[in-house]
Design an enzyme around this catalytic site. Structure first.
Site, PDB file in Angstrom:
ATOM      1  N   SER A 298       0.601  -1.328  -0.206  1.00  0.00           N
ATOM      2  CA  SER A 298      -0.087  -0.026  -0.497  1.00  0.00           C
ATOM      3  C   SER A 298       0.833   0.774  -0.394  1.00  0.00           C
ATOM      4  O   SER A 298       1.686   1.091   0.252  1.00  0.00           O
ATOM      5  CB  SER A 298      -0.922  -0.207   1.318  1.00  0.00           C
TER       6      SER A 298
ATOM      7  N   SER B  32      -0.148   4.107   1.317  1.00  0.00           N
ATOM      8  CA  SER B  32      -1.050   4.668   2.123  1.00  0.00           C
ATOM      9  C   SER B  32       0.385   5.155   3.191  1.00  0.00           C
ATOM     10  O   SER B  32      -0.114   7.061   3.325  1.00  0.00           O
ATOM     11  CB  SER B  32      -2.009   4.144   3.129  1.00  0.00           C
TER      12      SER B  32
ATOM     13  N   THR C 254     -10.438   0.162   4.013  1.00  0.00           N
ATOM     14  CA  THR C 254     -10.645  -0.123   2.376  1.00  0.00           C
ATOM     15  C   THR C 254     -11.836  -1.229   2.357  1.00  0.00           C
ATOM     16  O   THR C 254     -12.407  -2.100   3.571  1.00  0.00           O
ATOM     17  CB  THR C 254      -9.589  -0.149   1.529  1.00  0.00           C
TER      18      THR C 254
ATOM     19  N   LYS D 194     -15.564  -1.767   4.463  1.00  0.00           N
ATOM     20  CA  LYS D 194     -16.348   0.049   3.698  1.00  0.00           C
ATOM     21  C   LYS D 194     -17.551   0.850   4.928  1.00  0.00           C
ATOM     22  O   LYS D 194     -18.576   1.548   4.314  1.00  0.00           O
ATOM     23  CB  LYS D 194     -16.558   0.733   2.923  1.00  0.00           C
TER      24      LYS D 194
ATOM     25  N   ASP E 102     -13.557   8.880  -0.246  1.00  0.00           N
ATOM     26  CA  ASP E 102     -13.119   8.911  -1.637  1.00  0.00           C
ATOM     27  C   ASP E 102     -13.646   9.517  -2.591  1.00  0.00           C
ATOM     28  O   ASP E 102     -13.295  10.543  -3.726  1.00  0.00           O
ATOM     29  CB  ASP E 102     -13.602   7.719  -1.940  1.00  0.00           C
TER      30      ASP E 102
ATOM     31  N   GLY F 129     -19.702  -0.718 -13.131  1.00  0.00           N
ATOM     32  CA  GLY F 129     -19.222  -1.241 -11.915  1.00  0.00           C
ATOM     33  C   GLY F 129     -20.626  -1.149 -11.054  1.00  0.00           C
ATOM     34  O   GLY F 129     -21.470   0.176 -10.993  1.00  0.00           O
TER      35      GLY F 129
ATOM     36  N   GLY G  40     -20.322  -1.496  -7.059  1.00  0.00           N
ATOM     37  CA  GLY G  40     -20.117  -1.988  -6.018  1.00  0.00           C
ATOM     38  C   GLY G  40     -20.125  -0.488  -5.310  1.00  0.00           C
ATOM     39  O   GLY G  40     -20.469   0.091  -5.529  1.00  0.00           O
ATOM     40  N   GLY G  41     -19.619  -0.473  -4.144  1.00  0.00           N
ATOM     41  CA  GLY G  41     -18.687   0.288  -3.082  1.00  0.00           C
ATOM     42  C   GLY G  41     -18.565   1.420  -4.075  1.00  0.00           C
ATOM     43  O   GLY G  41     -18.706   2.687  -3.317  1.00  0.00           O
TER      44      GLY G  41
ATOM     45  N   GLY H  67      -6.382   6.626 -11.100  1.00  0.00           N
ATOM     46  CA  GLY H  67      -6.557   6.457  -9.896  1.00  0.00           C
ATOM     47  C   GLY H  67      -5.873   7.303  -8.449  1.00  0.00           C
ATOM     48  O   GLY H  67      -5.988   7.392  -7.427  1.00  0.00           O
TER      49      GLY H  67
END
Length: 408
Positions: free
Chosen positions: A14, A16, A53, A57, A93, A117, A119-120, A214
């Site tokens: 990651s 992050s 993540t 979420k 996000d 998509g 999803g979330g 992204g």
């Protein structure tokens, strides 16, 4: 007590911690946590702030004492702040996706936006498109009224956002759709950032459509999360600074050019200067084949060599943070372009033909160099993002490449 960190099930590598350190200076850890331990982590409240993540979420929403209205509307929390023992959930996000859209130039005002998509992240993309003034938002899922089988109904899409994992490493080269289905596009966004350019984004590039990956979204959402963690405003310009530093670190620099133009020597010097790993694709081919390149040509022929070369290119191009030195004929196969382009910059090294050695180079020995250059020059130009002359010292050529990269 954990001060700040990233909560997920399987985090792997990651960016992050690096991003948060650069943005706000605090230590930031990775918290790979199995599902059965998430509730206990929140009960103990032994943290000041968490990013959340996949796949948690939605899981953490009922574990928070309060959920920001924006996050509640999206139905996903990716940032949790511990304020005097009360856990408050936010969604940053959406800030990241809005940042990505704006810096890409994907103006959604009055536009039809198609989101791939359901999803979330798709929910976040819907909320961002709504905030940015989209006139119509369509979500494409695997089944239902708006599915991949009914894409032709949405050929009038003007902005396309991919929120699926299709095209992500290690399946780079895959794409969820062909942009041929959307002739009116004025922007393409892909939340994937590994590789930096997915097959979808490379098709957008080829069609001249503004597009972006992204990575800006990742950095901007972290900046907003850091503001919530610390209660201190962080200059939005820091997003661009950190993004530039992160991109410079992860991108590959690939060197192409005529046999003997100095790719390997320049590549080693460049890797030292940039602190990147040097990868010689010809050396990988020799190791894989267990014989020298002249032996491969003599025993198996050029076609066999090119097939092995393309295999090595696909594997090496999937790496990040490297300087890649290629063989002189890598450009003779168009299939090699995408793997080399997906994670970085391609630099053409030029050198006077009279200075090119031919010993141990099968193609250079069997073909007049002027004829070889006539055939390959347009191919090098088509692959290259930058061109640098190697007419003097190796270090000078490496320095020129660094200068060009900094200005790009």
């Amino acid at each position: 007590m954990t001060e700040y960190g990233l909560l997920g099930e399987k985090l792997g590598h990651s960016f992050s911690p690096q991003i948060h350190k650069a943005l706000a200076g605090y230590d930031y850890g990775l918290l790979p946590t199995p599902p059965e331990e998430v509730e206990m982590l929140f009960r103990r409240r032994e943290f000041r702030g968490l990013n959340v993540t996949i796949p948690y979420k939605q899981t953490v929403i009922p574990l928070c004492d309060e959920v920001d209205p924006r996050a509640a509307a999206i139905g996903a929390v990716n940032t949790v702040v511990n304020r005097n023992g009360r856990l408050i959930g936010y969604n940053t996000d959406i800030d990241g996706l809005i940042c990505l859209a704006r810096r890409t130039g994907a103006d959604m005002t009055g536009k039809k936006v198609v989101i791939l998509g359901s999803g979330g992240t798709s929910h976040t993309a819907c909320a961002a498109a709504k905030e940015l003034g989209a006139a119509e938002i369509v979500v494409i899922s695997r089944r239902g009224e708006n599915s991949y089988g009914t894409l032709s109904r949405h050929a009038d899409a003007e902005i396309l956002i991919n929120t699926t994992p299709v095209g992500m490493f290690p399946h780079a080269g895959d794409a969820p759709v062909s942009l041929e289905s959307f002739p009116r596009l004025s922007g393409v966004l892909d939340v994937i950032f590994n590789p930096l350019r997915t097959a979808l984004l490379m098709e957008a590039e080829a069609r001249g459509i503004p597009c972006g990956c992204g990575l800006p979204m990742l950095v901007e959402q972290a900046r907003r999360a850091a503001e919530l963690f610390t209660g201190t405003e962080i200059d939005p310009a820091r997003t661009e600074t950190v993004l530039a530093e992160l991109t410079a670190g992860v991108r590959n620099v690939t060197l192409i050019g005529m046999p003997g133009c100095g790719k390997s020597a320049i590549g080693r010097a460049l890797a030292r200067r940039l602190g990147k790993k040097f990868v010689d694709l010809d050396a990988l081919i020799v190791r894989r084949a267990g014989k020298s390149i002249p032996e491969i040509f003599a025993q198996e022929g050029e076609d066999a060599f090119r097939a092995l070369e393309s295999q090595v290119v696909r594997e090496a191009g999937a790496r990040s943070g490297c300087v890649l030195s290629t063989g002189g004929g890598v450009v003779t196969r168009q299939e090699n372009y995408a793997p080399l382009h997906q994670n970085g910059v391609i630099v053409h090294i030029r050198r006077e033909l009279a200075l090119l050695p031919t010993t141990g180079r099968p193609v250079s020995q069997s073909t007049d160099l002027r004829e070889l250059w006539r055939r390959r020059e347009p191919l090098y130009d088509a692959f290259a993002d930058l061109t640098v002359d190697n007419g003097g010292a190796i270090e000078d050529a490496a320095e020129e490449i660094i200068k060009e990269l900094n200005e790009a």
